[in-house]
Design a protein around this motif. Structure first.
Motif, PDB file in Angstrom:
ATOM      1  N   GLU A  17       0.828  -1.201   0.000  1.00  0.00           N
ATOM      2  CA  GLU A  17       0.000   0.000   0.000  1.00  0.00           C
ATOM      3  C   GLU A  17       0.870   1.261   0.000  1.00  0.00           C
ATOM      4  N   ARG A  18       1.924   1.239   0.806  1.00  0.00           N
ATOM      5  CA  ARG A  18       2.834   2.381   0.897  1.00  0.00           C
ATOM      6  C   ARG A  18       3.679   2.509  -0.377  1.00  0.00           C
ATOM      7  N   GLU A 338      -6.192   4.151  -3.605  1.00  0.00           N
ATOM      8  CA  GLU A 338      -5.809   2.963  -4.346  1.00  0.00           C
ATOM      9  C   GLU A 338      -4.975   2.071  -3.431  1.00  0.00           C
ATOM     10  N   LYS A 339      -5.633   1.087  -2.834  1.00  0.00           N
ATOM     11  CA  LYS A 339      -4.911   0.161  -1.966  1.00  0.00           C
ATOM     12  C   LYS A 339      -4.158  -0.860  -2.792  1.00  0.00           C
ATOM     13  N   THR A 340      -4.673  -1.126  -3.982  1.00  0.00           N
ATOM     14  CA  THR A 340      -4.081  -2.120  -4.872  1.00  0.00           C
ATOM     15  C   THR A 340      -4.139  -1.576  -6.288  1.00  0.00           C
ATOM     16  N   ARG A 341      -3.279  -2.096  -7.142  1.00  0.00           N
ATOM     17  CA  ARG A 341      -3.319  -1.690  -8.539  1.00  0.00           C
ATOM     18  C   ARG A 341      -4.269  -2.604  -9.327  1.00  0.00           C
ATOM     19  N   ASN A 390     -10.574  -7.477   1.204  1.00  0.00           N
ATOM     20  CA  ASN A 390      -9.400  -7.210   2.024  1.00  0.00           C
ATOM     21  C   ASN A 390      -8.328  -6.470   1.227  1.00  0.00           C
ATOM     22  N   GLN A 391      -8.188  -6.823  -0.030  1.00  0.00           N
ATOM     23  CA  GLN A 391      -7.177  -6.211  -0.878  1.00  0.00           C
ATOM     24  C   GLN A 391      -7.624  -4.874  -1.463  1.00  0.00           C
ATOM     25  N   GLY A 392      -8.914  -4.585  -1.336  1.00  0.00           N
ATOM     26  CA  GLY A 392      -9.417  -3.348  -1.938  1.00  0.00           C
ATOM     27  C   GLY A 392      -9.583  -3.427  -3.443  1.00  0.00           C
ATOM     28  N   ILE A 393      -9.763  -4.631  -3.966  1.00  0.00           N
ATOM     29  CA  ILE A 393      -9.969  -4.787  -5.416  1.00  0.00           C
ATOM     30  C   ILE A 393     -11.403  -4.355  -5.744  1.00  0.00           C
ATOM     31  N   PRO A 394     -11.595  -3.411  -6.667  1.00  0.00           N
ATOM     32  CA  PRO A 394     -12.930  -2.823  -6.833  1.00  0.00           C
ATOM     33  C   PRO A 394     -13.961  -3.727  -7.524  1.00  0.00           C
ATOM     34  N   TRP A 395     -13.498  -4.649  -8.391  1.00  0.00           N
ATOM     35  CA  TRP A 395     -14.444  -5.480  -9.140  1.00  0.00           C
ATOM     36  C   TRP A 395     -14.077  -6.956  -9.008  1.00  0.00           C
TER      37      TRP A 395
ATOM     38  N   TYR B  36      -0.844  -8.734 -13.594  1.00  0.00           N
ATOM     39  CA  TYR B  36      -1.227 -10.032 -13.037  1.00  0.00           C
ATOM     40  C   TYR B  36      -1.556  -9.927 -11.546  1.00  0.00           C
ATOM     41  N   GLY B  37      -1.548  -8.720 -11.012  1.00  0.00           N
ATOM     42  CA  GLY B  37      -1.929  -8.551  -9.614  1.00  0.00           C
ATOM     43  C   GLY B  37      -0.787  -8.633  -8.625  1.00  0.00           C
ATOM     44  N   PHE B  38       0.459  -8.555  -9.092  1.00  0.00           N
ATOM     45  CA  PHE B  38       1.575  -8.527  -8.155  1.00  0.00           C
ATOM     46  C   PHE B  38       1.776  -7.095  -7.663  1.00  0.00           C
ATOM     47  N   ALA B  39       2.039  -6.967  -6.366  1.00  0.00           N
ATOM     48  CA  ALA B  39       2.133  -5.646  -5.746  1.00  0.00           C
ATOM     49  C   ALA B  39       3.580  -5.354  -5.360  1.00  0.00           C
ATOM     50  N   PRO B  40       3.961  -4.082  -5.401  1.00  0.00           N
ATOM     51  CA  PRO B  40       5.359  -3.737  -5.106  1.00  0.00           C
ATOM     52  C   PRO B  40       5.687  -3.846  -3.612  1.00  0.00           C
ATOM     53  N   LEU B  41       6.911  -4.246  -3.323  1.00  0.00           N
ATOM     54  CA  LEU B  41       7.417  -4.313  -1.938  1.00  0.00           C
ATOM     55  C   LEU B  41       8.825  -3.756  -1.960  1.00  0.00           C
ATOM     56  N   ASP B  42       9.226  -3.095  -0.885  1.00  0.00           N
ATOM     57  CA  ASP B  42      10.637  -2.738  -0.750  1.00  0.00           C
ATOM     58  C   ASP B  42      11.076  -3.012   0.679  1.00  0.00           C
ATOM     59  N   THR B  43      12.325  -3.375   0.823  1.00  0.00           N
ATOM     60  CA  THR B  43      12.887  -3.692   2.140  1.00  0.00           C
ATOM     61  C   THR B  43      14.238  -2.984   2.248  1.00  0.00           C
ATOM     62  N   PRO B  44      14.754  -2.830   3.480  1.00  0.00           N
ATOM     63  CA  PRO B  44      16.027  -2.105   3.627  1.00  0.00           C
ATOM     64  C   PRO B  44      17.198  -2.842   2.967  1.00  0.00           C
ATOM     65  N   ALA B  45      18.198  -2.062   2.572  1.00  0.00           N
ATOM     66  CA  ALA B  45      19.423  -2.642   2.008  1.00  0.00           C
ATOM     67  C   ALA B  45      20.215  -3.376   3.080  1.00  0.00           C
TER      68      ALA B  45
END
Lengths: 437, 437
Positions: A17-18, A338-341, A390-395, B36-45
């Motif tokens: 989300e962030r 937009e919680k999710t794309r 939970n994911q905020g998917i609109p459709w 395809y519904g994959f969401a971005p993530l980032d973590t510290p170096a």
């Protein structure tokens, strides 16, 4: 394992989300930077310690993440993006000048972690190297203005000042040579502790009352359109001050031609900027609400970039503070919700119809829709709807044997739970025209 | 300073021309991942050394960039993106499952630098956590296929195998328990040293000739459509092998529904993948020309993500190798020819007309054109044209007093040097419809 390992103190995981917010901001920055002809650059996270040390001042040097690598070399994590830029400019003399680059990357500082202060944070730097033209300074300001407007900011002011002018002011007031920095550090607190506070601090530092008086004669009210005009006469004999005034006037002229409205910036004589290395115009952006400090900071620094080249190379640029900008935008509600794309979750009815659901998802993706297929092993419809919710998917798209037989898809609007049957060939258009988020 | 400081050995600066290529590839990856519904993530170096150690094997542990930070903590630079994913999954149990994330970020390894091997390089990881469904495995393959096609790849093959099947094969051949890994490491070299070479190596390792024979009975010719059918009878009594075969068959069925053509993948029994932690389907992508090794690598790993959670959490995913993919695309000429993102350089005639040139640039940017203004102090037209030429900027806009008086702009095509006068209001459209690069 009862206690999973944490991220290091002062460093953060960015969950989806962030990250979506950060990507949005970075995307706008990149688009604006490139629209002005700035080109992307990247440099390693690790540099020789020698490259980093002695550039930021003694206090800052202590905050460099230094270590010895396996080859016994003293190395350190990148402290900012300006010193790597200086190294790149020296190392690749073939780079065309003026060299206009942006770099968006994390930097590391071994600071004491506290609210709003992190050991790993991202900087977004935009700089022009190799020209003394005030056009370059004005352009950086136009870029900052454009980027903030594109993000949706409305109430912000870019404060401008000039180090040459400040030097002239100090000389006029009678500040002894070499003590200007100390005076400026106190003046910088005008916002926080007011005129009385600054006067007291300067007197305590041992400056003569006459010096302090003369300083405030010119400083207050040191804002607004007529500031430069007011200063020109008393500072007529000071070449530094005259040049500083001329630079600011030229920047102001160019800003007009670059479409930056006069309400977006303000000369502010009390704005000093912390770093010692600035040599000309300096600027920072503050937002009034929420009060979070500056969200951009920069200026002209004609001696730093040449430090590895053995000669002065003029440069001007600014940092945009990604973390603070995201925080302010959240506080001001400037983000699209937009919680999710993902635009649609394609649900699975049973094993027999799964291939058809995959084909539907593939069709939608081919038409440019971000379509996710539910991948859980246990997945009654209720669980799948809960996942979408939970994911905020609109459709949600439902495709059972009946729908397949009729060549239709049932679309469920997750905001109100309404459902409608849509001919399969129209599903993508329907989703693309639907208001999202 | 005669010798400007270098980047650290094994680490690289990415100058603008190279960065534009990298941005192009990363942009395609992100678009496909999100489709395809994959969401971005980032973590510290930087992670606690404890978090990193003991996950990659002894040899790999030696390559972790470890150091002691100022608080006396043992820390290390991120070695890959999978262990941070495992930490995040354990730390935030509220993340919905299946959890589909991508992460595009640098990792660091204290390797001996050599051609094509760096101490800092970027990984692009896409993983689904929390489901054993073969749908997830097939989807990862569809994502890889889609991403490579979007980048312009045509001749590539995704090689598939299954660790359970390999385990069954070893058992069938009579490989003693616990020695499978050693056998597989030799089989992995089939590409390089051929059947004779692998047979010799296995015999030298002390495996019985009958074992080696039985192994090759099934292995060769271990490619193509009928491989699985051919194995089903001899391996009928081996549950691992049967499950491995069933998994691959299911993946194959889903791939068809996901629109991945049969020519894009191939069962390859000799493909093993280096890492020990895979538990089910494994896959890698090779391009035939140029021969550069695999450009993607991944598979199912059901025991790794749960390492910090204290229970098995099934997962499947793949890395796309950014550096190799950029190299291959350059070799194949798959990049749009674009040295710069700038579409037009607005030149400066003299000080009087400079504001008008700035207004023109502002108009063009407002219309979505990436327009750069020449910022050098010394700038006769010749020098400005040389700058545009050097930068690869395709168009130059000339705006002198004559053009201003006529409400026109002279556009110069830098490829052939032709010029034409264009009414000012039409300049943006003209540039946007012009073929670029």
């Amino acid at each position: 394992m009862a206690n999973p390992p944490q991220a290091l103190r002062g460093m953060r995981d960015f969950l989806p989300e962030r990250m979506i917010l950060r990507h949005h901001v970075i995307g706008v920055f990149r688009r604006v930077f490139e629209r002005y002809g700035f080109a992307p650059l990247d440099t390693p996270a690790v540099e020789y310690a020698d490259t980093l040390e002695g550039k930021y001042g003694e206090e800052a040097d202590k905050l460099i993440y230094k270590f010895e690598d396996r080859g016994g070399r003293q190395v350190g994590l990148r402290y900012d993006l300006t010193v790597p830029l200086a190294r790149v400019v020296a190392l690749y003399p073939e780079l065309p000048k003026p060299f206009k680059r942006y770099q968006i990357a994390p930097v590391w500082r071994a600071e004491r972690p506290q609210k709003g202060r992190y050991r790993e944070f991202w900087q977004c730097d935009v700089d022009t190297v190799g020209t003394s033209s005030m056009l370059a300074d004005a352009e950086i300001l136009a870029v900052l203005h454009d980027a903030l407007v594109q993000l949706g900011f409305r109430n912000f002011v870019m404060r401008l000042n000039n180090r040459k002018l400040l030097k002239g002011l100090s000389a006029y007031a009678g500040v002894p040579e070499g003590e200007e920095a100390s005076v400026l550090r106190s003046v910088d607190k005008l916002d926080k502790i007011g005129e009385v506070g600054v006067r007291t601090e300067l007197l305590e530092k041992g400056f003569a009352a006459t010096v302090v008086d003369r300083l405030f004669d010119l400083l207050a009210p040191g804002e607004g359109d007529d500031v430069l005009a007011r200063l020109r006469v008393p500072l007529a004999d000071n070449p530094d001050a005259q040049q500083g005034i001329a630079e600011l006037e030229q920047v102001r002229e160019y800003l007009g031609a670059l479409g930056v409205p006069e309400t977006a910036y303000r000369i502010d004589l009390a704005m000093v900027r912390g770093l010692d290395y600035y040599t000309g115009p300096i600027f920072e952006t503050v937002v009034e609400e929420p009060r979070i400090g500056s969200i951009t900071g920069g200026g002209r620094y004609d001696h730093l970039v040449g430090i590895f080249s053995g000669r002065d190379i003029p440069a001007v640029g600014s940092t945009l503070g990604l973390e603070r900008i995201v925080d302010v935008m959240e506080a001001l509600g400037l983000f699209p919700e937009e919680k999710t794309r993902t635009q649609v979750l394609v649900t699975l009815f049973d094993a027999d119809t799964t291939p058809e659901a995959l084909r539907l998802a593939t069709e939608l993706r081919g038409a440019g829709v971000r379509a996710e297929v539910y991948l859980g092993e246990k997945g009654g419809l209720k669980r799948q709807l809960a996942y979408a919710n939970n994911q905020g998917i609109p459709w949600v798209a439902l495709l059972g044997p009946d729908e397949i037989a009729r060549g239709e898809v049932t679309l469920r609007d997750m905001r109100d739970g309404t459902q409608q049957a849509v001919p399969r060939a129209q599903v993508a258009d329907r989703l693309k025209s639907a208001p999202s988020g």
